[in-house]
Design an enzyme around this catalytic site. Structure first.
Site, PDB file in Angstrom:
ATOM      1  N   ASP A 290       0.590  -1.281   0.090  1.00  0.00           N
ATOM      2  CA  ASP A 290      -0.028  -0.049  -0.031  1.00  0.00           C
ATOM      3  C   ASP A 290       0.782   1.215  -0.009  1.00  0.00           C
ATOM      4  OD1 ASP A 290       0.267  -1.319   3.013  1.00  0.00           O
ATOM      5  OD2 ASP A 290       0.308   0.951   3.075  1.00  0.00           O
TER       6      ASP A 290
ATOM      7  N   ASP B 109       0.528   3.753   2.296  1.00  0.00           N
ATOM      8  CA  ASP B 109       0.411   4.455   3.780  1.00  0.00           C
ATOM      9  C   ASP B 109      -0.585   5.390   3.565  1.00  0.00           C
ATOM     10  OD1 ASP B 109       1.095   3.725   6.429  1.00  0.00           O
ATOM     11  OD2 ASP B 109       2.483   5.836   6.165  1.00  0.00           O
TER      12      ASP B 109
HETATM   13  N1  ADE Z   1       1.146   1.127   5.536  1.00  0.00           N
HETATM   14  C1  ADE Z   1       1.753   0.357   6.759  1.00  0.00           C
HETATM   15  N2  ADE Z   1       2.284   0.912   7.865  1.00  0.00           N
HETATM   16  C2  ADE Z   1       2.917  -0.116   8.706  1.00  0.00           C
HETATM   17  N3  ADE Z   1       2.714  -1.413   8.404  1.00  0.00           N
HETATM   18  C3  ADE Z   1       2.550  -1.944   7.356  1.00  0.00           C
HETATM   19  N4  ADE Z   1       2.587  -3.179   6.656  1.00  0.00           N
HETATM   20  C4  ADE Z   1       1.981  -2.916   5.511  1.00  0.00           C
HETATM   21  N5  ADE Z   1       1.680  -1.939   5.303  1.00  0.00           N
HETATM   22  C5  ADE Z   1       1.748  -1.188   6.166  1.00  0.00           C
END
Ligand code: ADE
Ligand SMILES: CSC[C@H]1O[C@H](OP(=O)(O)O)[C@H](O)[C@@H]1O
Length: 312
Positions: A229, A231
């Site tokens: 992703d 974030d």
């Molecule tokens: N955005 C994110 N923040 C922290 N850990 C994750 N693991 C997968 N995506 C994450």
């Protein structure tokens, strides 16, 4: 070091979110060593590669993913792997991307870490003992192992792309900086932007204290980060949700299994061959403060479990 299991298990694999087993391996047995820091996240699977070479696989959050990132028993995990004779650890992790060019589905090999955990995770084998040690952590990953992985992981990603019609496929990003946050909630938009300003490239909740403990145990440790992703930093996009992570988790895990199945044989051979992938061996020699009369015998006994050469 003589291993607890009596087997020649030199390579340990830690699977993260979505990665609860490996492919192309024959299960030899499960072991569940009780370490001075308790039991590992789950019983460790000792598996044979097609050649018969054995590796150890441990699911970081437990097989049923029942352990939250802050509660992962990292000391027991690393100590248990060390007790089996493991010398090099290949860890996998699902991460958020803090950079446009690191797209969900891409892989990254970080070489730096920014610690944003909150001090609630036991982060040293020496904690609570009468022995003081300061491990070097300027380069938190085993750089020779990271470099060794680069060409091999890239090759597997190219094979994946070819097998799926020859498109671009997942990219491999090297020399990246990973932020490790406490969680379990994801970051705010402001935090996510701050991490970018700090130089963070990817983010997870798991690389610490795992990497610190591997260093203290003199294990070579590298992390294969798989992006799921973007974030929460993109101003006009939704911030990360677990549902977003789940979209790419299975594909990433399946490619991670392909990576492991392709490189583990050679990795075992490289570790066995000598010092190419075992650069951390001996690294604690000058990190432990000289023995004083105040060191308790029970603490030395406990530390002997992970560092037998210094606490015999
Ligand atoms: N955005 C994110 N923040 C922290 N850990 C994750 N693991 C997968 N995506 C994450
Ligand atoms: C499932 S999203 C957050 C979760 O995923 C990562 O786990 P792992 O590193 O074990 O793959 C991240 O670190 C969080 O723990």
């Amino acid at each position: 070091m003589a291993s607890e299991s009596g087997d020649n298990v030199l390579v340990g694999v830690i699977g993260g979110s979505g990665l609860y087993h490996l492919d192309n391996l024959t299960l030899v047995k499960h072991v569940n060593p009780e370490t001075p820091w308790g039991f590992p996240s789950s019983p460790i699977a000792i598996c044979a590669l097609p050649s018969g070479v054995q590796v150890a696989f441990l699911a970081r959050h437990g097989i049923g993913h029942t352990i939250a990132p802050s509660a992962v028993p990292s000391r027991a995990n690393i100590a248990a792997l060390k007790s089996l004779g493991v010398r090099a650890v290949l860890a996998f992790s699902a991460v958020g991307s803090l950079r446009e060019e690191i797209a969900p589905g891409d892989f990254a090999l970080p070489t730096q870490i920014i610690d944003r955990t909150k001090g609630v995770r036991p982060a040293s084998f020496f904690e609570g003992t009468s022995v003081v040690a300061h491990a070097a952590f300027g380069d938190p990953f085993a750089l020779r192992l990271v470099r060794w992985l680069e060409t091999r992981v890239r090759r597997v990603l190219e094979e994946e792309a070819a097998a799926h019609g020859g498109g671009a496929g997942p990219a491999l990003h090297t020399d990246k900086c990973i932020v490790c946050m406490e969680g379990p909630q994801f970051s705010t938009r402001a935090e996510s932007q701050m991490y970018r300003a700090w130089g963070g490239d990817v983010i997870n909740m798991s690389v610490l204290p795992e990497a610190k403990l591997a260093r203290e145990a003199e294990l070579s440790y590298a992390l294969i980060a798989t992006a799921t992703d973007y974030d929460s930093w993109r101003p006009h996009e939704a911030s990360v949700t677990a549902a977003e992570v789940f979209k790419t988790l299975q594909t990433n895990a399946s490619i991670s299994r392909h990576v492991a199945a392709t490189i583990l044989e050679e990795m075992h051979a490289a570790v066995e061959d000598g010092d190419i992938l075992t650069e951390e061996a001996g690294s604690m020699q000058y990190s432990i403060m000289p023995r004083s009369a105040e060191q308790r015998e029970e603490d030395r006994k406990k530390l002997k479990y992970v560092l037998p050469q210094y606490f015999s």
